[in-house]
Design an enzyme around this catalytic site. Structure first.
Site, PDB file in Angstrom:
ATOM      1  N   TRP A   7      34.261  11.792   0.814  1.00 18.32           N
ATOM      2  CA  TRP A   7      34.945  12.879   1.498  1.00 18.32           C
ATOM      3  C   TRP A   7      36.400  12.933   1.055  1.00 18.32           C
ATOM      4  O   TRP A   7      37.038  11.899   0.853  1.00 18.32           O
ATOM      5  CB  TRP A   7      34.886  12.669   3.007  1.00 18.32           C
ATOM      6  N   GLU A  48      15.614  26.950  21.821  1.00 20.80           N
ATOM      7  CA  GLU A  48      16.935  26.324  21.887  1.00 20.80           C
ATOM      8  C   GLU A  48      16.914  25.120  22.828  1.00 20.80           C
ATOM      9  O   GLU A  48      17.556  24.104  22.565  1.00 20.80           O
ATOM     10  CB  GLU A  48      17.984  27.343  22.347  1.00 20.80           C
ATOM     11  N   TRP A  70      26.518  18.737  13.943  1.00 23.56           N
ATOM     12  CA  TRP A  70      27.442  18.419  12.852  1.00 23.56           C
ATOM     13  C   TRP A  70      26.736  17.762  11.673  1.00 23.56           C
ATOM     14  O   TRP A  70      27.033  18.068  10.507  1.00 23.56           O
ATOM     15  CB  TRP A  70      28.584  17.547  13.363  1.00 23.56           C
TER      16      TRP A  70
END
Length: 434
Positions: A290, A259, A366
């Site tokens: 979108w 991580e 994201w």
């Protein structure tokens, strides 16, 4: 004002006196060290929440630092405004011989630091920067041809293979030094001085137990289990040392070290491709149309989508400033794939709400969820909220905590049907990439 020669150490995202590379180097010098912190008005004036928990967190740790310095007859000087203006005044008021700071790799920070370095050079003041909040710097782990890795797996291998005992070496505690500039007690600026009030959000402690680290790999995906470190905010602002944390994790959890590896990979991407702040990493995704339905986005923000695992995550975020990492992936996938809302909308919302918000990791996460980033997995990875629930919250403990009404008649109806949304997403991306 005195004209006694001094070095200035500039605290930024390294809010600790222990194992702080730049501070250590400054204190080793022959001139007394004057520590400062600048509340950058260009950053904090943009905060919408006047009780922003991150500012409260920073202020709390600056206060702790100042209390320790007071015992040495020193003080942390704090300022509010534009760094360039404040530095110009500091160099007028003090006989500054050297400026010491730890490097920050974000685009705004790089631009800001370059401006300060130019001011220093004009006055023949040394400008000294150091690696501190990463194990490997963004330009240190490269492919054989000298270009940056853009896929995580090969980067992660070289990152791990390149670690040496030196990367884990800590520098002596600043408490061993008396080389601070002696100054009368100088209280730090209050939150009220900058138009803010104290947040009521509770920040997790800055330590993680060996037990959690040893079981991190098996527990980290289950939001109802206390299986993660919750150290994100401390890594973000440097209230813990990345070296001490990596030392603790070494030999206990390769998954946790991985991580930290991901964290630095996204720093690499941001460093070499700063355009990702506002653009798709994969430019062929620019053609994606979108839907960006504002009502659906609002339902997502409020945790009223009718999908319990999604709603639980958003309500946890809104209430605590934190969201479990597995759930972050689920809610991000839902927004970008089920609702076809631009990842930049979700990223901006997380940036406002997350205590541990960090540009590189937030942007990378994201774009990973949207399929527009560095991940080699094609766009057709679409998380099914129901199967994710069965797998990671099988007893519904997490959902019951945050969405107690999920089985009641008054619970929101699903704003989109999974199968139909999946097909719509696949078709939209296929058309864009055709």
């Amino acid at each position: 004002m005195t004209k006694k020669p001094v070095n200035i150490f500039w605290f930024r995202r390294d809010l600790r006196l222990e194992d702080n590379t730049g501070l250590h180097k400054a204190l080793e010098g022959k001139h007394p060290v004057l520590p400062i912190f600048i509340f950058d008005s260009q950053i904090i004036d943009s905060l919408e929440d006047r009780s922003d928990a991150r500012l409260t967190f920073i202020h709390h740790h600056l206060s702790k630092i100042n209390e320790v310095l007071k015992e040495k007859g020193a003080a942390l000087l704090t300022f509010y405004g534009e760094p360039k203006t404040i530095w110009a005044k500091l160099l007028e008021d003090y006989n500054v011989q050297g400026i010491f700071l730890n490097r920050d790799y974000e685009p705004y920070a790089r631009k800001r630091d370059t401006e300060i370095e130019e001011i220093a050079q004009e006055q023949n003041i040394s400008f000294n920067t150091f690696k501190d909040h990463v194990l490997h710097e963004p330009d240190a782990v490269l492919k054989d041809d000298g270009t940056p890795y853009v896929v995580f797996t090969p980067y992660s291998r070289r990152w791990r293979d390149s670690l040496t005992p030196g990367h884990f070496k800590t520098v002596p505690s600043a408490s061993y030094y008396d080389n601070y500039y002696q100054i009368p007690n100088a209280p730090i600026l209050s939150l009220a001085d900058m138009g803010f009030t104290k947040s009521k959000l509770v920040v997790p402690p800055s330590t993680v137990s060996d037990t959690i680290l040893k079981r991190y790999g098996e527990n980290r995906d289950y939001p109802a289990v206390n299986g993660t470190s919750r150290l994100g905010v401390h890594l973000r602002f440097g209230t813990i040392s990345i070296r001490e944390l990596a030392q603790q994790a070494e030999g206990k959890s390769s998954t946790f070290l991985n991580e930290l590896n991901w964290r630095e990979f996204y720093q690499v991407i941001l460093w070499h491709f700063p355009r990702v702040v506002t653009e798709n990493f994969k430019t062929n995704y620019n053609a994606v149309e979108w839907r960006n339905n504002e009502d659906e986005f609002q339902a997502w923000c409020e945790g009223k989508t009718g999908y319990p695992i999604v709603d639980a995550g958003m309500r946890e975020l809104n209430a605590t400033g934190y969201m479990h990492n597995r759930v972050r992936m689920i809610v991000a996938s839902f927004l970008t794939k089920h609702l076809l809302i631009d990842w930049r909308w979700g990223e901006a919302y997380f940036a406002k709400k997350l205590l541990d918000y960090e540009l590189a990791s937030n942007n990378g996460g994201w774009q990973w969820a949207a399929g527009t980033g560095t991940d080699a997995q094609p766009y057709f990875r679409i998380f099914n909220p129901e199967s994710q629930t069965r797998k990671f919250d099988p007893e519904l403990k997490y959902i019951r905590q945050w969405v107690p009404e999920f089985q009641e008649l008054n619970y929101a109806k699903p704003i989109v049907e999974h199968k139909a949304a999946r097909e719509r997403c696949l078709n939209t991306f296929k058309e864009a990439l055709a």
